[in-house]
Every structure is written in C-alpha cells, then in structure tokens.
Scaffold this active site. Sequence first.
Site, mmCIF file in Angstrom:
data_model
loop_
_atom_site.group_PDB
_atom_site.id
_atom_site.type_symbol
_atom_site.label_atom_id
_atom_site.label_comp_id
_atom_site.label_asym_id
_atom_site.label_seq_id
_atom_site.Cartn_x
_atom_site.Cartn_y
_atom_site.Cartn_z
ATOM 1 N N HIS A 1 0.176 4.829 -4.240
ATOM 2 C CA HIS A 1 -0.518 5.152 -5.494
ATOM 3 C C HIS A 1 -1.928 4.578 -5.454
ATOM 4 O O HIS A 1 -2.164 3.532 -4.858
ATOM 5 C CB HIS A 1 0.243 4.544 -6.687
ATOM 6 C CG HIS A 1 -0.098 5.193 -7.976
ATOM 7 N ND1 HIS A 1 -1.198 4.834 -8.718
ATOM 8 C CD2 HIS A 1 0.474 6.224 -8.635
ATOM 9 C CE1 HIS A 1 -1.257 5.588 -9.805
ATOM 10 N NE2 HIS A 1 -0.264 6.444 -9.783
ATOM 11 N N ASP B 1 6.929 10.231 -8.686
ATOM 12 C CA ASP B 1 7.427 11.488 -8.102
ATOM 13 C C ASP B 1 8.601 11.302 -7.157
ATOM 14 O O ASP B 1 9.169 12.297 -6.691
ATOM 15 C CB ASP B 1 6.277 12.177 -7.344
ATOM 16 C CG ASP B 1 5.208 12.666 -8.307
ATOM 17 O OD1 ASP B 1 4.024 12.406 -8.077
ATOM 18 O OD2 ASP B 1 5.589 13.284 -9.327
HETATM 19 C C1 SDX Z 1 0.718 10.942 -8.812
HETATM 20 O O1 SDX Z 1 -3.398 8.586 -10.218
HETATM 21 C C2 SDX Z 1 -2.318 8.733 -10.876
HETATM 22 O O2 SDX Z 1 -2.073 8.071 -11.874
HETATM 23 C C3 SDX Z 1 -1.374 9.804 -10.353
HETATM 24 C C4 SDX Z 1 0.002 9.868 -10.998
HETATM 25 C C5 SDX Z 1 -0.074 10.296 -12.456
HETATM 26 O O3 SDX Z 1 0.836 9.941 -13.218
HETATM 27 O O4 SDX Z 1 -1.009 11.073 -12.789
HETATM 28 O O5 SDX Z 1 0.633 8.608 -10.909
HETATM 29 C C6 SDX Z 1 0.879 10.900 -10.294
HETATM 30 O O6 SDX Z 1 -0.047 11.714 -8.328
HETATM 31 C C7 SDX Z 1 1.467 9.952 -7.970
HETATM 32 C C8 SDX Z 1 1.121 10.070 -6.457
HETATM 33 C C9 SDX Z 1 1.921 11.240 -5.878
HETATM 34 N N1 SDX Z 1 1.513 11.485 -4.465
HETATM 35 C C10 SDX Z 1 2.315 11.218 -3.446
HETATM 36 O O7 SDX Z 1 3.404 10.678 -3.529
HETATM 37 C C11 SDX Z 1 1.758 11.662 -2.085
HETATM 38 C C12 SDX Z 1 1.959 10.566 -1.050
HETATM 39 N N2 SDX Z 1 1.086 9.425 -1.375
HETATM 40 C C13 SDX Z 1 -0.173 9.358 -0.642
HETATM 41 O O8 SDX Z 1 -0.770 10.565 -0.313
HETATM 42 C C14 SDX Z 1 -1.091 8.277 -1.221
HETATM 43 O O9 SDX Z 1 -0.326 7.156 -1.404
HETATM 44 C C15 SDX Z 1 -1.864 8.540 -2.500
HETATM 45 C C16 SDX Z 1 -2.713 9.740 -2.370
HETATM 46 C C17 SDX Z 1 -0.936 8.684 -3.676
HETATM 47 C C18 SDX Z 1 -2.739 7.331 -2.760
HETATM 48 O O10 SDX Z 1 -3.569 7.205 -1.694
HETATM 49 P P1 SDX Z 1 -4.499 5.885 -1.523
HETATM 50 O O11 SDX Z 1 -4.157 4.824 -2.496
HETATM 51 O O12 SDX Z 1 -5.889 6.389 -1.486
HETATM 52 O O13 SDX Z 1 -4.043 5.323 -0.192
HETATM 53 P P2 SDX Z 1 -4.844 5.538 1.126
HETATM 54 O O14 SDX Z 1 -4.931 6.992 1.372
HETATM 55 O O15 SDX Z 1 -6.106 4.747 1.052
HETATM 56 O O16 SDX Z 1 -3.848 4.886 2.174
HETATM 57 C C19 SDX Z 1 -3.894 3.503 2.466
HETATM 58 C C20 SDX Z 1 -3.016 3.365 3.708
HETATM 59 C C21 SDX Z 1 -3.368 4.381 4.792
HETATM 60 O O17 SDX Z 1 -2.977 3.833 6.017
HETATM 61 P P3 SDX Z 1 -4.126 3.183 7.005
HETATM 62 O O18 SDX Z 1 -5.240 4.201 7.131
HETATM 63 O O19 SDX Z 1 -4.576 1.914 6.339
HETATM 64 O O20 SDX Z 1 -3.393 2.950 8.312
HETATM 65 O O21 SDX Z 1 -1.648 3.664 3.324
HETATM 66 C C22 SDX Z 1 -1.225 4.815 4.032
HETATM 67 C C23 SDX Z 1 -2.457 5.542 4.488
HETATM 68 O O22 SDX Z 1 -2.186 6.335 5.652
HETATM 69 N N3 SDX Z 1 -0.447 5.604 3.066
HETATM 70 C C24 SDX Z 1 0.698 6.179 3.341
HETATM 71 C C25 SDX Z 1 1.126 6.793 2.158
HETATM 72 N N4 SDX Z 1 0.225 6.566 1.207
HETATM 73 C C26 SDX Z 1 -0.761 5.832 1.760
HETATM 74 N N5 SDX Z 1 1.425 6.226 4.481
HETATM 75 C C27 SDX Z 1 2.574 6.940 4.422
HETATM 76 N N6 SDX Z 1 3.045 7.545 3.312
HETATM 77 C C28 SDX Z 1 2.351 7.491 2.166
HETATM 78 N N7 SDX Z 1 2.810 8.101 1.078
#
Ligand code: SDX
Length: 392
Positions: free
Chosen positions: A273, A330
């Site tokens: 998140h 989710d």
């Molecule tokens: C919602 O904003 C809100 O409030 C949204 C929401 C709402 O009520 O409106 O809460 C609803 O959208 C919830 C989120 C739903 N999405 C998902 O579940 C999709 C999977 N999650 C990721 O795509 C990700 O966690 C995000 C997009 C939700 C958040 O991304 P961030 O905080 O920008 O994290 P990042 O991309 O900077 O990642 C940091 C690290 C990375 O690794 P490194 O580059 O440091 O090696 O964490 C890893 C990412 O690759 N990472 C994940 C991951 N999420 C982040 N690795 C594996 N699986 C994941 N889900």
Amino acid sequence: TRQTGLTSLDYGFVNTASTRSAITFIDGEKGILRYRGYPIEQVAKRATFLETAWLLIYGELPSASELEEFDTKIRRHTLLHEDLKRFFSALPHNAHPMSVLSSGVSALSTYYQDSLNPKNPEHVELATVRLLAKLPVMAAYAHKKSIGQAFLYPDNSLSFVDNFLKLNFGNLAEPYEIDPVLSKALERLLILHEDHEQNASTSTVRLVGSTEANLFASVSAGINALFGPLHGGANEAVLAMLAQIRDSGEGVGRFVERVKNKEDGVKLMGFGHRVYKNYDPRAKLVKESADEVLAALGVHDDLLEIAKELEAIALEDDYFKSRRLYPNVDFYTGVIYKAMGFPTRMFTVLFAIGRLPGWIAHWREMNTDPQTKIGRPQQLYTGAAERSFPAR
Ligand code: SDX
C-alpha cells in the site's frame, strides 16, 4: 530523481502541494483509519451504508429524520431513464462491467442536465442523490448484461443494499428472497470501501472537479482510475492470482519465490500500500468476515485457504517484512464476493459502489473550498536543454 539523480530542490522548488481535507484520517504507520473521526472498526459494525455516506458528505451523523429523508429521496431516484436501456443494449455483452459503469455515468449527465452546474447547490444535491441511487442499478445492469439475463427494475420497498442484491440475483421468473447474511456482509464491505483519503481515484475525482467539470464527469473519471489492477482492480486480480496458484499446481511456496525473484513482474496482489506500512485495518475486518460469511453461506472455497497460507508465509518472510508489505483491503474481499455469487469482473464494480460516497464527499469539499485552485501537478523537467532547430 531515479532517471537524473536530480531532486526538486535542484530545480529551486519543493513540491509542498498537499490536499487539505477533513473527511478521512489515515495513519499508515499505525494502521489507523477514521471516517470524520470515527474509527473504521466501530463504523463498519454499527452504521449503515447510507448513514456513513451522510456522515462523509455532510460531516456529522444524521438524525433519524435526516436519515429517513435521505433514504426516501434515494429510493425515489433509483429509476433510470428508459432510453438508457438502449444505451446499455448497444454495448457488447462481454464488455467489462467497469467500462459499462464509467460509460453509463457519463451518459447519465446527458439525461439529467438539471443537475450539472457545480456552482448551483440544488444541482449538486440532486446530482448527489441521483448518483447514489442510480449507480447500483447501472452496476446490476452491467452484471445482468454480462450473464445474458434481463435487466430488473429497482424495488423501492427495499433498503439500499437489499435492492442491490435483488437487482443482481433476482430474475423475472421467480420471487427473490433477501438472505440476511448476504445483506449484512455486503453492507459491511461497502462501508469499508466508502472513503480512503487521497487515493488515486479520489484524487482523480478532485482533479477533474477542480476544473469545474460536473459531478457525473468527475465520478466517471474516478471509476476509470479505480479500474486499474494496482488500485481497485486488485480485488479481481487477487482471485485470478489465487486460482492460478491452485490450478497450476505450483503451490504457494513456489509462487512466493517467483514474486521475490520478480519473475515476469509478478506481484502478490492484494499486498502492499502507498500509505499503510502496517496491516490495513480494513483487511483485518474483511478477513474476519470471510470465515463468518462462507460458513453462514455453507460455502467452502479452497482459494480462501490459499489466501491464508499466502498471508502466513508473507508475514514471516523478510522480503515482504523489509518492504513493509501487508494485506490491503483487496486481499480477502474477492473470496467473499465470489461466495455471494458475484462474477469476478463485478468485484471492482462493488468497490466503486462502496467508494461513491467518498468521491462525492471529496468533490463537494473541493467544490466549496474557497482556496481550491485548478489542479496542476508540478513537473521536474528532465528533457533536453535549449537547442536550435536545423536551418532549412
Ligand atoms: C487500493 O491509496 C489507497 O488508499 C488505495 C486503496 C483505497 O482504499 O483507495 O487502499 C485501495 O488500491 C489498495 C492497493 C491495491 N493494489 C494491489 O494490491 C496491487 C499490488 N500492490 C502493489 O502494486 C503496490 O504495493 C502498490 C501499488 C499498492 C503500492 O506500491 P508502492 O507503495 O509504491 O510500493 P513500491 O512500488 O514503491 O514497492 C516498494 C517495493 C518494491 O520492491 P523493490 O523495488 O524495493 O525491490 O515493494 C515491492 C516493489 O517491487 N512491492 C511488491 C508489492 N508491492 C510492492 N512486491 C510484491 N508484491 C506486491 N504487491
């Protein structure tokens, strides 16, 4: 910064723009979520969906008479203009329900031109009630269309949630009996989605509204932003991920390794998140409901067991712990929606119905804030310096 190593400070300004709002408070470190100061744990278990919608939009809990009047007004606006049925009929039967919904909301503004002026408080009230009343009906149209069944008309003798259940699961051939387990579970899930501060779709609604575009146009844009799998579309993607783990036979452990190795960009959908770096308080409440609802419906779903196994492994694994990745709202919702009988492609539509009051509340807050300016996100220019165009 990643491309050039430069930061906004190098360009002489700091992007301090942040949105002021009094609607929802989140503490991502502590996993706290409050609607107008009320903890989500209490609202989700004690309030109704429309009561919460009133709280978010008007700032205080409604009196009994205010709530009754609000509920009556919404029931009186559930009917869609008959021409809209032709609009829906023209769309392909396999259109994604989120595309049907965003198109349908845009189309609403062409029929209800007496509620488009953002500077007319009566127009704003009418648009508020029309959207709350008609979005569930259009969502059910999208569902019925995708399964080749006839559209049903709303039943204004029913509550908001019960009317939505009947529109989706009733049919013309036989009477439909509301299941109180379904009704209570869906009401709680919708409440948990009602608002979440400046998430991508709410920020979209505020940005579009800041140009003085009407509420229908702003909400339609918000629905499209929510559609993405990184945002609301994640609830649909989680089910696909769990089914893939089950059907491929690769097992949870092997899948987790693929995620950690970032093979083919695979992610643990429903985890992580932008704000919560702790357990999403909504995910906790949804997980509690999952066991209750499936047991009450007499449904056993091995996908729920796979989800729990995934969570248990991830919460103990340094890859996820070091990145502070926890289940978000989710992660478990899809298993419940599936047990209720909704097709997977309706899951994000359910998120949209839940989130509508928050979008409306934020749009109205932005629309009446005298300090609101048209949205114009700042840019860090990283392109070519000035150069001469070749003489010709
Ligand atoms: C919602 O904003 C809100 O409030 C949204 C929401 C709402 O009520 O409106 O809460 C609803 O959208 C919830 C989120 C739903 N999405 C998902 O579940 C999709 C999977 N999650 C990721 O795509 C990700 O966690 C995000 C997009 C939700 C958040 O991304 P961030 O905080 O920008 O994290 P990042 O991309 O900077 O990642 C940091 C690290 C990375 O690794 P490194 O580059 O440091 O090696 O964490 C890893 C990412 O690759 N990472 C994940 C991951 N999420 C982040 N690795 C594996 N699986 C994941 N889900």
